[in-house]
Design an enzyme around this catalytic site. Structure first.
Site, short mmCIF file in Angstrom:
data_model
loop_
_atom_site.label_atom_id
_atom_site.label_comp_id
_atom_site.label_asym_id
_atom_site.label_seq_id
_atom_site.Cartn_x
_atom_site.Cartn_y
_atom_site.Cartn_z
N LYS A 26 0.84 -1.20 0.00
CA LYS A 26 0.00 0.00 0.00
C LYS A 26 0.87 1.25 0.00
CE LYS A 26 -3.69 -0.86 2.40
NZ LYS A 26 -4.31 -1.14 3.71
N ARG A 96 -3.41 3.09 8.45
CA ARG A 96 -3.68 1.90 7.64
C ARG A 96 -2.53 0.92 7.68
NH1 ARG A 96 -4.74 4.39 1.80
NH2 ARG A 96 -5.92 2.46 1.54
N GLY A 105 -8.37 -7.58 4.01
CA GLY A 105 -9.27 -7.65 5.17
C GLY A 105 -8.69 -8.31 6.40
N MET A 107 -6.02 -7.26 8.25
CA MET A 107 -5.47 -6.37 9.26
C MET A 107 -6.34 -5.13 9.40
SD MET A 107 -1.44 -6.91 8.99
CE MET A 107 -1.45 -6.46 7.30
N ARG A 352 -3.30 -1.85 -6.63
CA ARG A 352 -2.47 -3.06 -6.55
C ARG A 352 -2.83 -3.96 -7.73
NH1 ARG A 352 -5.68 -4.59 -1.25
NH2 ARG A 352 -7.71 -4.68 -2.19
N HIS A 468 -4.10 -43.99 -5.01
CA HIS A 468 -4.27 -44.64 -6.30
C HIS A 468 -5.37 -43.98 -7.11
CE1 HIS A 468 -6.21 -47.62 -8.94
NE2 HIS A 468 -4.95 -47.83 -9.29
N SER A 778 15.08 -42.45 -18.16
CA SER A 778 13.85 -41.78 -17.81
C SER A 778 13.81 -41.74 -16.29
CB SER A 778 12.66 -42.55 -18.37
OG SER A 778 11.48 -41.90 -18.01
N CYS A 845 9.46 -39.11 -16.06
CA CYS A 845 8.13 -39.66 -16.31
C CYS A 845 7.32 -39.84 -15.05
CB CYS A 845 8.24 -40.99 -17.06
SG CYS A 845 8.99 -42.29 -16.07
N TYR A 865 13.14 -33.84 -21.98
CA TYR A 865 11.68 -33.73 -21.99
C TYR A 865 11.10 -34.03 -20.61
CZ TYR A 865 11.51 -38.85 -22.07
OH TYR A 865 11.66 -40.17 -21.74
P1 ADP Z 1 -7.61 -2.65 3.57
O1 ADP Z 1 -6.19 -3.01 3.48
O2 ADP Z 1 -8.41 -3.56 4.44
O3 ADP Z 1 -8.23 -2.39 2.22
P2 ADP Z 1 -7.31 0.21 3.83
O4 ADP Z 1 -6.15 0.73 4.58
O5 ADP Z 1 -7.21 0.24 2.35
O6 ADP Z 1 -7.65 -1.25 4.36
O7 ADP Z 1 -8.56 1.04 4.31
C1 ADP Z 1 -9.90 0.60 4.15
C2 ADP Z 1 -10.76 1.67 3.53
O8 ADP Z 1 -10.64 2.88 4.24
C3 ADP Z 1 -10.31 2.01 2.11
O9 ADP Z 1 -11.06 1.29 1.22
C4 ADP Z 1 -10.59 3.48 1.97
O10 ADP Z 1 -11.78 3.67 1.28
C5 ADP Z 1 -10.70 3.98 3.37
N1 ADP Z 1 -9.58 4.92 3.59
C6 ADP Z 1 -8.33 4.61 3.91
N2 ADP Z 1 -7.57 5.74 3.99
C7 ADP Z 1 -8.39 6.75 3.69
C8 ADP Z 1 -8.21 8.16 3.57
N3 ADP Z 1 -7.03 8.74 3.76
N4 ADP Z 1 -9.28 8.91 3.27
C9 ADP Z 1 -10.49 8.32 3.06
N5 ADP Z 1 -10.71 7.02 3.15
C10 ADP Z 1 -9.69 6.24 3.46
MG MG Z 2 -7.61 -1.19 0.86
#
Ligand code: ADP
Ligand code: MG
Ligand code: MG
Length: 900
Positions: A26, A96, A105, A107, A352, A468, A778, A845, A865
């Site tokens: 990220k 974040r 999802g 962390m 990503r 088997h 082989s 083989c 091969y």
């Molecule tokens: P995850 O890795 O679970 O996607 P994120 O760090 O991307 O978590 O954050 C989850 C959500 O929070 C993102 O989808 C984004 O929409 C919102 N978010 C994160 N940072 C900001 C920010 N600076 N301003 C507005 N929304 C944010």
């Molecule tokens: Mg995200």
């Protein structure tokens, strides 16, 4: 000079100087987007080294971190013109997580940080939107309490829902500023009651709380489980990003959403995604409201009524389209992006490489190569070879909601439906009547093979991925689920017990999904995949890029035909033992085995000869122009004999033999360790007439097929289980003798080769001597794995599971080569063999010949091969191409594979 903290979007983007692994995915993407001049809210990244310092080395936060974060905050304040904790224009932050690889999802994130009872008022005044300010505060308390203070979201949801139902609201967007204020005070009361403390008002305290909590989420149970599942090392740690907030919840000209540069399930080249009006990021995933489609085309395709972003905010939409195109070009791959629109202005929050379905992956790779975005080599690398085999089999329709009655291992892909039968005989007779059946067994034995061919699919309640049933089914391309431990076969009443007390009788319809391991009652809609143009074209590119040839393991004309259609360039292993089970042959075979002397054996062999010859003739005709390697009879003879009293009596009757005499012969053939017993070339040495009959059948068939097709095959006769040069020398002498005879008799000159399997450690060690007698090697890696480990493949599933669970052995060595041990012997054998005979042809083989990582290893040995089951031929062609490309570009990666 900073050590731990790097900022982005605040003038210069410092984080570009740092390795992306330390910034996390990220953080790296935010820095990159800022550098490209895309709209990214300014922020800073605390690199993953801090997480390592904290958790891995248990040394707490490093010295100087606090000062660096403060300096970074000043830069964000300068860039935004706002103050953290400020009484007029307060700066709000998001905190974040962000590790090296995306862990969706797994962390935590905290949004709207910096709000308190004072700043909330300042925010209201500053934006002129009181409702928005209190909505943000409500969200912040809820998230902070959950992530930092450990108080479950549910408590808050309950308060929110109660209040909404009192007011008769369907969506939280209907709540007014005053109503939100009330909810906030209820939240604060709840915190007091549950935790005995009030909500922290000091923004700095909030920030440190959030930083610590986000780092800690690296050690959460769910993150730990995800890492275990995906082999992500604990000591990587996570980075933390602190970023200025932008607001998607600032009214109806604000929104938040997720977009893909192309459709991740179909691969179609068109922006694809969803958004919510007047909302913050987490609302989209949480599914509070149904999101709307970003594009008008997407809205129409989904039949939705709510307008698209394209219609609602054409300016922000067209900006998103431009940004998406730039990002895709920049990264050269499908992008999965998060964005927010604040009062009409677009902000990018993440990008990503997007995950995609197997079919989409292929289409996207081909399209991108056609568009000149990536090279052909890169397109070849982008497609996971293991997914090709799924594309060749039917799959359960994606929109069918499946309710399984059992589950096991996805042993051989494809979804099929049929009537339940409980024995191989029933499968054969049902098949003869044109009925489709699923063979259901506790486990299968080699004798079930014809039942398996007759069935649409195979289900066993025991056995692993290399049992088997699994190996054979994969080989035949028959869908198979093995080890469905939550089901039980009752052979007495012929009932299959499923989960939840479901009973299924013989004749009932059942569906198995060999791609996922699911078992379903009744018939289920499936889709038959067509071999797309993309598929064919990709295969063409792969063929041009690879060095190793790809052959197939095929025992029957049917297998040979399928494999040739899939692009096999010869047969690397044709096992002859299955041929002796067919129809009446088993009787003649048994007569041969049970004969008391050579004369008796020869008489039976004379009867087997024409049958063998016919088998080979057909295979040679199909494979015209290509090499075919045939292995002489390999298994111990008692595998062909009756197992129990009842069967023995039947056989005695059929062969017109005393039951007691038959019993005596069977007992004489009994072995303590058949795997290490009288088998392989040892049979050809005790009973050379068997090998001679097979050699004659092969040569005569080669003559006949050459006359028929005008294109000779080059028969390669393979002697199994050799450990001594003298063994091979002896058997080869016999084969050469027969070749001379057949050439004289037919007046035709034949090109043929005699070679050996390298499947015993001694053979690998003495490969230079054996090579003097052999035209080819082989590598029989199934037996070589068994004998190197001293581990029986059939018994291993009973305890290998515990080995893997306890981390003693990472991978099942029968699925994926043990590079360090078995691989070392393969390397020795290749080097020593070629030392003695530089033009020695060497292939593999074993089942590993279809396993992509093992194929990469074979490329490092420069094998000629690989050979694998017919349905894995496309996989092997692609994997061999990838191996060639990688070996060319980065030879060291082969070693990395071998030591991974
Ligand atoms: P995850 O890795 O679970 O996607 P994120 O760090 O991307 O978590 O954050 C989850 C959500 O929070 C993102 O989808 C984004 O929409 C919102 N978010 C994160 N940072 C900001 C920010 N600076 N301003 C507005 N929304 C944010
Ligand atoms: Mg995200
Ligand atoms: Mg073997």
């Amino acid at each position: 000079m900073t050590n731990w903290v790097y900022s982005f979007g605040c003038g210069e983007t410092q984080s570009l100087d740092i390795d992306r692994d330390r910034l996390g995915g990220k953080g790296a993407s935010l820095a990159e987007m800022a550098r490209m001049g895309l709209p990214v809210p300014p922020g800073l990244t605390i690199i993953s080294d801090v997480c390592q310092h904290f958790y891995v080395h248990a040394k707490g936060f490093p010295d100087g971190l606090k000062q660096e974060i403060e300096a970074g905050l000043r830069a964000i304040e300068a860039a935004t013109g706002r103050q953290f904790g400020g009484a007029e224009t307060p700066l709000l932050l998001s905190v974040r997580s962000g590790s090296r690889v995306s862990m969706p999802g797994m962390m935590d994130t905290v949004l709207n940080l910096g709000l308190n009872d004072e700043t909330v008022k300042a925010l209201a005044a500053d934006t002129g939107d009181e409702r928005f300010a209190w909505d943000s505060y409500r969200r912040f308390i809820q998230m902070y309490a959950d992530v930092v203070l450990g108080l479950d979201q549910e408590f808050f949801e309950e308060i929110l829902e109660d209040r909404m139902s009192e007011l008769g609201y369907a969506y939280e967007t209907q709540l007014s500023a005053d109503e939100l204020k009330d909810i906030v005070s209820e939240y604060e009361k709840l915190l007091d009651e549950e935790l005995g403390e009030s909500f922290p008002q000091d923004p700095c305290e909030q920030l440190w709380g959030a930083i610590s909590a986000v780092f800690s989420s690296w050690t959460s149970a769910r993150a730990t489980a995800y890492r275990a599942l995906h082999d992500i090392p604990f000591d990587w740690g996570t980075a933390v990003n602190i970023q200025a907030m932008v607001f998607g919840n600032l009214g109806n000209d604000s929104a938040t959403g997720v977009a893909f540069t192309r459709n991740p399930s179909t691969g179609e080249k068109a922006l694809y995604g969803e958004f919510l009006l007047n909302a913050q990021g987490e609302d989209v995933v949480a599914g509070i409201r149904t999101p709307q489609s970003i594009t008008e085309a997407g809205r129409i395709a989904s039949g939705a009524e709510k307008p698209s972003l394209e219609k609602l905010m054409p300016r922000a939409f067209s900006e998103l389209v431009t940004v998406a195109a730039r990002l895709e070009r920049h990264y050269g791959d499908l992008q999965d992006m998060e964005f927010t629109i604040e009062r009409g202005t677009l902000w990018m929050l993440q990008t990503r490489n997007g995950k995609r379905a197997a079919g989409a992956a292929m289409k996207i790779a081909m399209d991108m190569a056609d568009e000149g975005l990536i090279s052909r080599d890169e397109a070849i690398i982008r497609v996971d070879p293991a997914t090709l085999d799924q594309m060749l089999h039917p799959t359960i329709s994606p929109d069918f909601k499946a309710n399984p009655v059992g589950s096991g291992l996805p042993a051989s892909p494809g979804a099929v439906t049929g009537e339940i039968v409980f024995s191989a005989e029933e499968a054969i007779s049902a098949h003869a009547e044109g009925r489709k059946v699923i063979l259901v067994r506790t486990e299968t034995s080699p004798e079930d093979i014809h039942g398996m061919t007759a069935a649409e699919g195979v289900l066993t309640t025991r056995g692993g991925m290399t049992s088997h049933a699994a190996v054979v089914a994969r080989g035949m391309g028959v869908p198979c689920v093995t080890g469905a431990g939550n089901m039980r076969v009752d052979r007495f009443d012929n009932i299959l017990h499923g989960v939840g007390g479901v009973l299924m009788h013989a004749g009932d319809l059942v569906t198995i999904d060999g791609s996922t391991g699911r078992v379903l009652k009744g018939a289920v809609p499936t889709q038959k995949p067509a071999l797309s143009d993309d598929f064919q074209r990709l295969m063409g590119w792969a063929d041009a890029a690879r060095r190793m040839k790809v052959r197939t393991n095929a025992d029957t004309p049917g297998d040979a035909r399928t494999a040739r259609e899939f692009g096999a360039e010869g047969i690397g292993l044709c096992r002859t033992e299955h041929m002796f089970f067919e129809g009446d042959r088993i009787k003649t075979m048994r007569r041969m085995i049970l004969a008391e002397d050579e004369a008796g054996r020869r008489a039976a062999l004379d009867q087997l000869l024409p049958m063998q010859r016919a088998d080979f003739e057909e295979i040679f005709a199909i494979m015209h122009g290509l090499p075919v390697t045939i292995r002489l009879l390999d298994p111990p003879l008692h595998e062909f004999l009756p197992k129990n009293e009842e069967e023995r009596e039947e056989v005695a009757r059929a062969l017109d033999m005393e039951t007691s005499l038959l019993k005596q012969r069977v007992e004489a053939l009994y072995e303590f360790n058949p795997m290490l017993g009288h088998r392989g070339c040892r049979l050809a040495i005790s009973f050379p007439e068997i090998a001679e009959m097979q050699a004659r059948a092969i040569f005569e068939a080669a003559v006949a097929a050459a006359r028929l097709t005008g294109e000779a095959v080059v028969p390669e006769i393979m002697v199994p289980l050799v450990s001594l040069r003298s063994e091979l020398e002896y058997v080869k002498g016999r084969i050469d003798g027969i070749a001379g005879t057949v050439m004289r008799e037919s007046g035709m000159t034949l090109t043929y080769r005699v070679g050996t399997m390298i499947e015993l450690p001694r053979a690998a060690l003495r490969a230079h001597e054996i090579a003097e007698e052999a035209a080819f090697f082989s590598l029989g890696t199934n037996d070589l794995t068994q004998t190197t480990f001293g581990l029986s493949r059939d018994d291993a599933p009973g305890f290998l599971g515990a080995y893997q669970k306890k981390g003693i052995l990472e991978r099942d060595p029968f699925m994926s080569l043990d590079f360090d041990g078995v691989g070392e012997l393969m390397k020795l054998a290749t080097e020593r063999g070629r030392m003695a005979k530089p033009d020695l042809q060497i292939g593999i083989c074993g089942e590993h010949g279809g396993d992509p990582i093992s194929i990469r290893f074979c490329e490092t040995l420069a094998l000629d091969y690989v050979s694998c089951s017919p349905f894995r031929v496309p996989t092997a062609r692609l994997a061999a191409a990838q191996a060639s490309i990688r070996e060319r570009e980065d030879p060291a990666s082969g070693k990395a594979v071998a030591t991974a």
